[in-house]
Design a protein around this motif. Sequence first.
Motif, PDB file in Angstrom:
ATOM      1  N   TRP A  79      38.321  63.271  75.826  1.00 62.40           N
ATOM      2  CA  TRP A  79      37.656  62.025  76.213  1.00 62.40           C
ATOM      3  C   TRP A  79      37.306  61.174  74.981  1.00 62.40           C
ATOM      4  CZ3 TRP A  79      32.397  60.927  75.089  1.00 62.40           C
ATOM      5  CH2 TRP A  79      31.884  59.766  75.685  1.00 62.40           C
ATOM      6  N   MET A  80      36.790  61.804  73.935  1.00 63.52           N
ATOM      7  CA  MET A  80      36.451  61.089  72.708  1.00 63.52           C
ATOM      8  C   MET A  80      37.684  60.477  72.064  1.00 63.52           C
ATOM      9  SD  MET A  80      33.722  63.834  71.182  1.00 63.52           S
ATOM     10  CE  MET A  80      33.871  63.175  69.539  1.00 63.52           C
ATOM     11  N   VAL A  81      38.768  61.233  72.007  1.00 63.77           N
ATOM     12  CA  VAL A  81      40.010  60.731  71.421  1.00 63.77           C
ATOM     13  C   VAL A  81      40.484  59.487  72.175  1.00 63.77           C
ATOM     14  CG1 VAL A  81      42.467  61.215  71.103  1.00 63.77           C
ATOM     15  CG2 VAL A  81      40.753  62.931  70.457  1.00 63.77           C
ATOM     16  N   ASN A  82      40.451  59.546  73.498  1.00 62.77           N
ATOM     17  CA  ASN A  82      40.890  58.411  74.306  1.00 62.77           C
ATOM     18  C   ASN A  82      39.971  57.203  74.124  1.00 62.77           C
ATOM     19  OD1 ASN A  82      43.121  59.753  75.381  1.00 62.77           O
ATOM     20  ND2 ASN A  82      41.920  60.624  77.069  1.00 62.77           N
ATOM     21  N   LYS A  83      38.674  57.448  74.000  1.00 60.28           N
ATOM     22  CA  LYS A  83      37.725  56.362  73.759  1.00 60.28           C
ATOM     23  C   LYS A  83      38.026  55.659  72.441  1.00 60.28           C
ATOM     24  CE  LYS A  83      34.790  55.767  77.083  1.00 60.28           C
ATOM     25  NZ  LYS A  83      34.717  54.441  77.739  1.00 60.28           N
ATOM     26  N   LEU A  84      38.210  56.424  71.397  1.00 63.25           N
ATOM     27  CA  LEU A  84      38.476  55.852  70.085  1.00 63.25           C
ATOM     28  C   LEU A  84      39.767  55.039  70.094  1.00 63.25           C
ATOM     29  CD1 LEU A  84      37.464  58.908  67.872  1.00 63.25           C
ATOM     30  CD2 LEU A  84      36.186  56.776  68.138  1.00 63.25           C
ATOM     31  N   LYS A  85      40.785  55.553  70.758  1.00 66.67           N
ATOM     32  CA  LYS A  85      42.052  54.817  70.853  1.00 66.67           C
ATOM     33  C   LYS A  85      41.876  53.529  71.648  1.00 66.67           C
ATOM     34  CE  LYS A  85      45.224  58.757  70.354  1.00 66.67           C
ATOM     35  NZ  LYS A  85      46.241  59.607  71.023  1.00 66.67           N
ATOM     36  N   SER A  86      41.044  53.569  72.687  1.00 65.51           N
ATOM     37  CA  SER A  86      40.819  52.368  73.489  1.00 65.51           C
ATOM     38  C   SER A  86      40.083  51.294  72.696  1.00 65.51           C
ATOM     39  CB  SER A  86      40.021  52.720  74.749  1.00 65.51           C
ATOM     40  OG  SER A  86      38.656  52.985  74.458  1.00 65.51           O
ATOM     41  N   PHE A  87      39.403  51.701  71.628  1.00 58.77           N
ATOM     42  CA  PHE A  87      38.712  50.750  70.753  1.00 58.77           C
ATOM     43  C   PHE A  87      39.615  50.272  69.611  1.00 58.77           C
ATOM     44  CE2 PHE A  87      34.674  53.263  71.945  1.00 58.77           C
ATOM     45  CZ  PHE A  87      34.556  52.560  73.129  1.00 58.77           C
ATOM     46  N   GLY A  88      40.882  50.613  69.681  1.00 61.13           N
ATOM     47  CA  GLY A  88      41.840  50.139  68.690  1.00 61.13           C
ATOM     48  C   GLY A  88      41.826  50.891  67.378  1.00 61.13           C
ATOM     49  N   LEU A  89      41.229  52.074  67.354  1.00 56.75           N
ATOM     50  CA  LEU A  89      41.150  52.838  66.115  1.00 56.75           C
ATOM     51  C   LEU A  89      42.374  53.741  65.955  1.00 56.75           C
ATOM     52  CD1 LEU A  89      37.405  53.946  66.073  1.00 56.75           C
ATOM     53  CD2 LEU A  89      38.434  51.867  65.172  1.00 56.75           C
ATOM     54  N   SER A  90      42.728  53.984  64.713  1.00 52.40           N
ATOM     55  CA  SER A  90      43.765  54.963  64.398  1.00 52.40           C
ATOM     56  C   SER A  90      43.109  56.343  64.411  1.00 52.40           C
ATOM     57  CB  SER A  90      44.359  54.668  63.018  1.00 52.40           C
ATOM     58  OG  SER A  90      45.255  55.670  62.628  1.00 52.40           O
ATOM     59  N   VAL A  91      43.614  57.252  65.251  1.00 52.74           N
ATOM     60  CA  VAL A  91      42.940  58.530  65.485  1.00 52.74           C
ATOM     61  C   VAL A  91      43.718  59.691  64.886  1.00 52.74           C
ATOM     62  CG1 VAL A  91      42.052  60.116  67.237  1.00 52.74           C
ATOM     63  CG2 VAL A  91      41.878  57.641  67.590  1.00 52.74           C
ATOM     64  N   GLY A 103      31.502  87.204  64.440  1.00 53.82           N
ATOM     65  CA  GLY A 103      32.902  87.593  64.490  1.00 53.82           C
ATOM     66  C   GLY A 103      33.758  86.933  65.546  1.00 53.82           C
ATOM     67  N   ILE A 104      33.254  85.937  66.252  1.00 51.72           N
ATOM     68  CA  ILE A 104      34.060  85.234  67.251  1.00 51.72           C
ATOM     69  C   ILE A 104      34.947  84.205  66.556  1.00 51.72           C
ATOM     70  CG2 ILE A 104      33.995  83.700  69.254  1.00 51.72           C
ATOM     71  CD1 ILE A 104      31.308  84.937  69.984  1.00 51.72           C
ATOM     72  N   GLU A 105      36.220  84.150  66.920  1.00 54.50           N
ATOM     73  CA  GLU A 105      37.120  83.145  66.355  1.00 54.50           C
ATOM     74  C   GLU A 105      37.061  81.877  67.206  1.00 54.50           C
ATOM     75  OE1 GLU A 105      41.156  83.781  64.313  1.00 54.50           O
ATOM     76  OE2 GLU A 105      41.708  83.156  66.365  1.00 54.50           O
ATOM     77  N   LEU A 106      36.746  80.771  66.579  1.00 52.71           N
ATOM     78  CA  LEU A 106      36.618  79.502  67.286  1.00 52.71           C
ATOM     79  C   LEU A 106      37.835  78.612  67.033  1.00 52.71           C
ATOM     80  CD1 LEU A 106      32.894  78.567  66.521  1.00 52.71           C
ATOM     81  CD2 LEU A 106      33.803  79.813  68.487  1.00 52.71           C
ATOM     82  N   GLN A 107      38.287  77.968  68.097  1.00 54.11           N
ATOM     83  CA  GLN A 107      39.316  76.931  67.995  1.00 54.11           C
ATOM     84  C   GLN A 107      38.578  75.601  67.839  1.00 54.11           C
ATOM     85  OE1 GLN A 107      42.579  77.852  68.059  1.00 54.11           O
ATOM     86  NE2 GLN A 107      42.016  79.985  68.447  1.00 54.11           N
ATOM     87  N   LEU A 108      38.683  74.994  66.665  1.00 54.88           N
ATOM     88  CA  LEU A 108      37.867  73.828  66.342  1.00 54.88           C
ATOM     89  C   LEU A 108      38.723  72.587  66.117  1.00 54.88           C
ATOM     90  CD1 LEU A 108      35.395  75.633  63.932  1.00 54.88           C
ATOM     91  CD2 LEU A 108      34.971  74.982  66.317  1.00 54.88           C
ATOM     92  N   ARG A 109      38.080  71.429  66.271  1.00 54.46           N
ATOM     93  CA  ARG A 109      38.797  70.168  66.144  1.00 54.46           C
ATOM     94  C   ARG A 109      37.877  69.083  65.590  1.00 54.46           C
ATOM     95  NH1 ARG A 109      41.370  66.986  71.364  1.00 54.46           N
ATOM     96  NH2 ARG A 109      39.760  68.253  72.401  1.00 54.46           N
ATOM     97  N   ASN A 110      38.133  68.635  64.367  1.00 61.66           N
ATOM     98  CA  ASN A 110      37.481  67.437  63.845  1.00 61.66           C
ATOM     99  C   ASN A 110      38.268  66.225  64.338  1.00 61.66           C
ATOM    100  OD1 ASN A 110      35.531  68.840  62.336  1.00 61.66           O
ATOM    101  ND2 ASN A 110      36.860  68.968  60.543  1.00 61.66           N
ATOM    102  N   ILE A 111      37.555  65.209  64.780  1.00 63.58           N
ATOM    103  CA  ILE A 111      38.190  64.012  65.318  1.00 63.58           C
ATOM    104  C   ILE A 111      37.801  62.824  64.449  1.00 63.58           C
ATOM    105  CG2 ILE A 111      38.367  62.486  67.325  1.00 63.58           C
ATOM    106  CD1 ILE A 111      37.616  64.958  69.048  1.00 63.58           C
ATOM    107  N   ILE A 112      38.787  62.096  63.947  1.00 58.77           N
ATOM    108  CA  ILE A 112      38.544  60.978  63.042  1.00 58.77           C
ATOM    109  C   ILE A 112      39.160  59.711  63.608  1.00 58.77           C
ATOM    110  CG2 ILE A 112      38.819  60.074  60.697  1.00 58.77           C
ATOM    111  CD1 ILE A 112      39.473  63.729  61.161  1.00 58.77           C
ATOM    112  N   GLY A 113      38.360  58.664  63.733  1.00 60.47           N
ATOM    113  CA  GLY A 113      38.847  57.357  64.151  1.00 60.47           C
ATOM    114  C   GLY A 113      38.669  56.371  63.014  1.00 60.47           C
TER     115      GLY A 113
END
Length: 335
Positions: A79-91, A103-113
Amino acid sequence: MVWIGLMKNNISTGLFLGLLLLVAACGDKPSNESKTEAVISYQQAPDFNADSAYHYIQQQVDFGPRVPNSEAHKAAGDWMVNKLKSFGLSVTEQTFKDKTYDGIELQLRNIIGSYKPEASKRILLGAHWDTRRIADKDTERLDEPIDGANDGASGVAVLLEIARVLHTDSLQPDVGIDFIFFDGEDDGEPEHRNFRDNSQIWWCLGSQYWSTTPHVKGYSAYYGILVDMVGGKNARFYKEGYSVQFAKNIVDKVWTQAHHLGFGDFFQMRNAEPITDDHLFVNQNANIPMINIIDFSPDFGFGHYHHTHKDNMEIIDKKTLSVVGQTVLFTLFQE
């Protein structure tokens, strides 16, 4: 003859001193010319919409706790990625894995607009978008995740609203802006558990990763502003310790501008202790001076809601969102 000579010298000295007094007296007379005092000239900035920011918080909370590895986390990130793109940002999406204190392995994602990605002078705005998987400061349901309406969602909402304003308003700043949403900030070890592991810092996994592996090789910014817990009722923002240590001039500038806008009650001219947050690693590893606007009091610490189930929509105040959002937006237009 000596006496006469002394009299001549005294007469000459007297005349000289008299002339000095006359000149000084003339200089003390008020001038007809108006005296102009130095004033700071500020650039106009658009208005920040707190209703819109509040709506963005509600949308995040509606996904459920945004705990890494959960469906809510994935849905909120998309949802955040789509919002940023809708604002004309390069994501850019920066995916990586990391382990927690237990000891839990996390799948992580930094999002940059990125706004104006071609601009050489850049400002970095940051927030974390994940939420805590335990309510370790609560008295019940300690092992259940929290909504994170303020601790996580409020900072994201402020940045999303700033991005929306930049996309729609005719006024535009003269700098490039990178909106970075750090993941894995809030999964550090509990304060009072026997299995506490001090072998490394378990908080701020996303900023630790990005600050050593930025989304653009050689990335640099003029300075950065982190917003964390910026929507709570009765919030007060003090000059956080690491912010003052690494970027005192930026702290002073932002706080002065907040007072200029009439927000002096919220932005207190008083220092607070250092807080381990995403800005620390941006300062230390990326060498970008970054400050932290965070609701933390030098007298009683974090708010009563912190890391409890009380961190929900009931504690969110549109006035606080407006104050922080307008201050950050105004700051961007002064560059």
